[in-house]
Design a protein around this motif. Structure first.
Motif, PDB file in Angstrom:
ATOM      1  N   THR A  33       0.896  -1.237   0.111  1.00 19.31           N
ATOM      2  CA  THR A  33      -0.137  -0.027   0.042  1.00 19.31           C
ATOM      3  C   THR A  33       1.080   1.309  -0.022  1.00 19.31           C
ATOM      4  O   THR A  33       1.934   1.197   0.570  1.00 19.31           O
ATOM      5  N   ARG A  34       0.344   2.305  -0.739  1.00 18.29           N
ATOM      6  CA  ARG A  34       1.055   3.511  -0.981  1.00 18.29           C
ATOM      7  C   ARG A  34       0.067   4.581  -0.538  1.00 18.29           C
ATOM      8  O   ARG A  34      -1.104   4.513  -0.470  1.00 18.29           O
ATOM      9  N   MET A  35       0.609   5.627  -0.068  1.00 18.60           N
ATOM     10  CA  MET A  35      -0.387   6.827   0.269  1.00 18.60           C
ATOM     11  C   MET A  35       0.234   8.127  -0.443  1.00 18.60           C
ATOM     12  O   MET A  35       1.562   8.450  -0.780  1.00 18.60           O
ATOM     13  N   VAL A  36      -0.794   8.949  -0.648  1.00 16.13           N
ATOM     14  CA  VAL A  36      -0.673  10.088  -1.493  1.00 16.13           C
ATOM     15  C   VAL A  36      -1.331  11.237  -0.724  1.00 16.13           C
ATOM     16  O   VAL A  36      -2.778  10.893  -0.279  1.00 16.13           O
ATOM     17  N   ASP A  37      -0.940  12.395  -0.478  1.00 17.39           N
ATOM     18  CA  ASP A  37      -1.929  13.409   0.552  1.00 17.39           C
ATOM     19  C   ASP A  37      -2.525  14.254  -0.779  1.00 17.39           C
ATOM     20  O   ASP A  37      -1.821  14.765  -1.732  1.00 17.39           O
ATOM     21  N   VAL A  38      -3.856  14.279  -0.580  1.00 13.01           N
ATOM     22  CA  VAL A  38      -4.438  14.944  -1.531  1.00 13.01           C
ATOM     23  C   VAL A  38      -5.139  16.304  -1.061  1.00 13.01           C
ATOM     24  O   VAL A  38      -5.987  16.865  -1.639  1.00 13.01           O
ATOM     25  N   GLY A  39      -4.605  16.788   0.409  1.00 13.02           N
ATOM     26  CA  GLY A  39      -4.775  18.158   0.546  1.00 13.02           C
ATOM     27  C   GLY A  39      -5.942  18.114   1.740  1.00 13.02           C
ATOM     28  O   GLY A  39      -5.825  18.780   2.718  1.00 13.02           O
ATOM     29  N   THR A  40      -6.721  17.295   1.507  1.00 11.14           N
ATOM     30  CA  THR A  40      -7.748  17.010   2.645  1.00 11.14           C
ATOM     31  C   THR A  40      -7.697  15.620   3.555  1.00 11.14           C
ATOM     32  O   THR A  40      -8.659  15.361   4.133  1.00 11.14           O
ATOM     33  N   GLY A  41      -6.677  15.034   3.271  1.00 11.44           N
ATOM     34  CA  GLY A  41      -6.258  13.633   3.834  1.00 11.44           C
ATOM     35  C   GLY A  41      -5.270  12.948   2.886  1.00 11.44           C
ATOM     36  O   GLY A  41      -4.724  13.445   1.771  1.00 11.44           O
ATOM     37  N   ALA A  42      -5.398  11.556   3.120  1.00 10.03           N
ATOM     38  CA  ALA A  42      -4.592  10.819   2.326  1.00 10.03           C
ATOM     39  C   ALA A  42      -5.390   9.852   1.445  1.00 10.03           C
ATOM     40  O   ALA A  42      -6.306   9.353   2.109  1.00 10.03           O
ATOM     41  N   ILE A  43      -5.016   9.272   0.433  1.00  8.89           N
ATOM     42  CA  ILE A  43      -5.592   8.302  -0.504  1.00  8.89           C
ATOM     43  C   ILE A  43      -4.457   6.977  -0.555  1.00  8.89           C
ATOM     44  O   ILE A  43      -3.382   7.405  -0.768  1.00  8.89           O
ATOM     45  N   GLY A  97     -12.117   6.806   3.246  1.00 11.19           N
ATOM     46  CA  GLY A  97     -12.764   5.850   4.202  1.00 11.19           C
ATOM     47  C   GLY A  97     -12.686   4.384   4.114  1.00 11.19           C
ATOM     48  O   GLY A  97     -12.902   3.566   4.968  1.00 11.19           O
ATOM     49  N   TYR A  98     -12.057   3.881   3.048  1.00 13.33           N
ATOM     50  CA  TYR A  98     -11.729   2.615   2.735  1.00 13.33           C
ATOM     51  C   TYR A  98     -10.271   2.361   2.974  1.00 13.33           C
ATOM     52  O   TYR A  98      -9.301   3.167   2.675  1.00 13.33           O
ATOM     53  N   GLY A  99      -9.827   1.217   3.439  1.00 11.49           N
ATOM     54  CA  GLY A  99      -8.354   0.764   3.264  1.00 11.49           C
ATOM     55  C   GLY A  99      -7.654   1.705   4.559  1.00 11.49           C
ATOM     56  O   GLY A  99      -8.283   2.074   5.314  1.00 11.49           O
ATOM     57  N   ASP A 100      -6.520   2.309   3.908  1.00 11.37           N
ATOM     58  CA  ASP A 100      -5.880   3.487   4.875  1.00 11.37           C
ATOM     59  C   ASP A 100      -6.393   4.674   4.371  1.00 11.37           C
ATOM     60  O   ASP A 100      -5.669   5.847   4.921  1.00 11.37           O
ATOM     61  N   SER A 101      -7.326   4.777   3.557  1.00 12.26           N
ATOM     62  CA  SER A 101      -7.544   6.263   2.869  1.00 12.26           C
ATOM     63  C   SER A 101      -8.211   6.892   4.352  1.00 12.26           C
ATOM     64  O   SER A 101      -8.915   6.493   5.100  1.00 12.26           O
ATOM     65  N   THR A 102      -8.028   8.395   4.348  1.00 10.16           N
ATOM     66  CA  THR A 102      -8.731   9.294   5.204  1.00 10.16           C
ATOM     67  C   THR A 102     -10.158   9.131   5.035  1.00 10.16           C
ATOM     68  O   THR A 102     -10.398   9.519   3.700  1.00 10.16           O
ATOM     69  N   PRO A 103     -11.132   9.173   6.119  1.00  9.99           N
ATOM     70  CA  PRO A 103     -12.502   9.240   5.649  1.00  9.99           C
ATOM     71  C   PRO A 103     -12.875  10.742   5.442  1.00  9.99           C
ATOM     72  O   PRO A 103     -12.054  11.855   5.748  1.00  9.99           O
ATOM     73  N   ILE A 104     -13.938  10.810   4.494  1.00  9.80           N
ATOM     74  CA  ILE A 104     -14.441  12.326   4.443  1.00  9.80           C
ATOM     75  C   ILE A 104     -14.950  12.743   5.817  1.00  9.80           C
ATOM     76  O   ILE A 104     -15.769  12.040   6.471  1.00  9.80           O
ATOM     77  N   SER A 105     -14.574  13.748   6.191  1.00  5.88           N
ATOM     78  CA  SER A 105     -15.167  14.517   7.395  1.00  5.88           C
ATOM     79  C   SER A 105     -16.633  15.181   7.426  1.00  5.88           C
ATOM     80  O   SER A 105     -17.147  15.471   8.288  1.00  5.88           O
ATOM     81  N   ALA A 106     -17.000  15.577   6.068  1.00  3.66           N
ATOM     82  CA  ALA A 106     -18.456  15.921   6.062  1.00  3.66           C
ATOM     83  C   ALA A 106     -19.472  14.970   6.702  1.00  3.66           C
ATOM     84  O   ALA A 106     -19.302  13.925   6.337  1.00  3.66           O
ATOM     85  N   GLU A 107     -20.420  15.480   7.430  1.00  7.12           N
ATOM     86  CA  GLU A 107     -21.406  14.540   7.923  1.00  7.12           C
ATOM     87  C   GLU A 107     -22.188  13.989   6.856  1.00  7.12           C
ATOM     88  O   GLU A 107     -22.811  12.921   6.663  1.00  7.12           O
ATOM     89  N   THR A 108     -22.643  14.614   5.621  1.00  7.13           N
ATOM     90  CA  THR A 108     -23.326  14.352   4.526  1.00  7.13           C
ATOM     91  C   THR A 108     -22.510  14.497   3.461  1.00  7.13           C
ATOM     92  O   THR A 108     -22.371  15.793   2.623  1.00  7.13           O
ATOM     93  N   PRO A 109     -21.513  13.446   3.006  1.00 10.63           N
ATOM     94  CA  PRO A 109     -20.716  13.667   1.817  1.00 10.63           C
ATOM     95  C   PRO A 109     -21.417  13.961   0.548  1.00 10.63           C
ATOM     96  O   PRO A 109     -22.391  13.442   0.239  1.00 10.63           O
ATOM     97  N   ARG A 110     -20.704  14.670  -0.238  1.00 12.20           N
ATOM     98  CA  ARG A 110     -21.048  15.051  -1.447  1.00 12.20           C
ATOM     99  C   ARG A 110     -20.393  14.392  -2.711  1.00 12.20           C
ATOM    100  O   ARG A 110     -19.294  13.639  -2.254  1.00 12.20           O
ATOM    101  N   VAL A 111     -20.855  14.292  -3.911  1.00  9.08           N
ATOM    102  CA  VAL A 111     -19.924  13.493  -4.839  1.00  9.08           C
ATOM    103  C   VAL A 111     -18.679  14.247  -5.060  1.00  9.08           C
ATOM    104  O   VAL A 111     -17.730  13.588  -5.078  1.00  9.08           O
TER     105      VAL A 111
END
Length: 78
Positions: free
Chosen positions: A6-16, A60-74
């Motif tokens: 597994t590798r990680m990349v920072d996308v500004g709002t968390g990691a993927i 929110g899957y694997g080691d990716s950072t979950p979305i912090s919004a209570e109601t995520p948008r596309v």
């Protein structure tokens, strides 16, 4: 053949997190609900001799950072 590390990349709002194997034109595999980059284990083996195969783990899957919004948008997943 085992899954790539597994590798990680920072996308500004968390990691993927993602897995990457091979070289050449890119094949990007995107999982559905309840999935992850491990879903593509057989695809890494099948295609990485001819392509660069990338399998991501969505927010929110694997080691990716979950979305912090209570109601995520596309747009939060883009």
């Amino acid at each position: 053949m085992a899954l790539p590390e597994t590798r990680m990349v920072d996308v500004g709002t968390g990691a993927i997190s993602y897995r990457d194997r091979g070289s050449g034109p890119v094949l990007l595999f995107i999982h559905g609900l309840g999935g992850g980059s491990q879903n593509w284990e057989a695809r890494f083996e099948t295609f990485s001799d001819r392509y660069r195969v990338i399998g991501w783990a969505g927010p929110g899957y694997g080691d990716s950072t979950p979305i912090s919004a209570e109601t995520p948008r596309v747009a939060d997943y883009v």
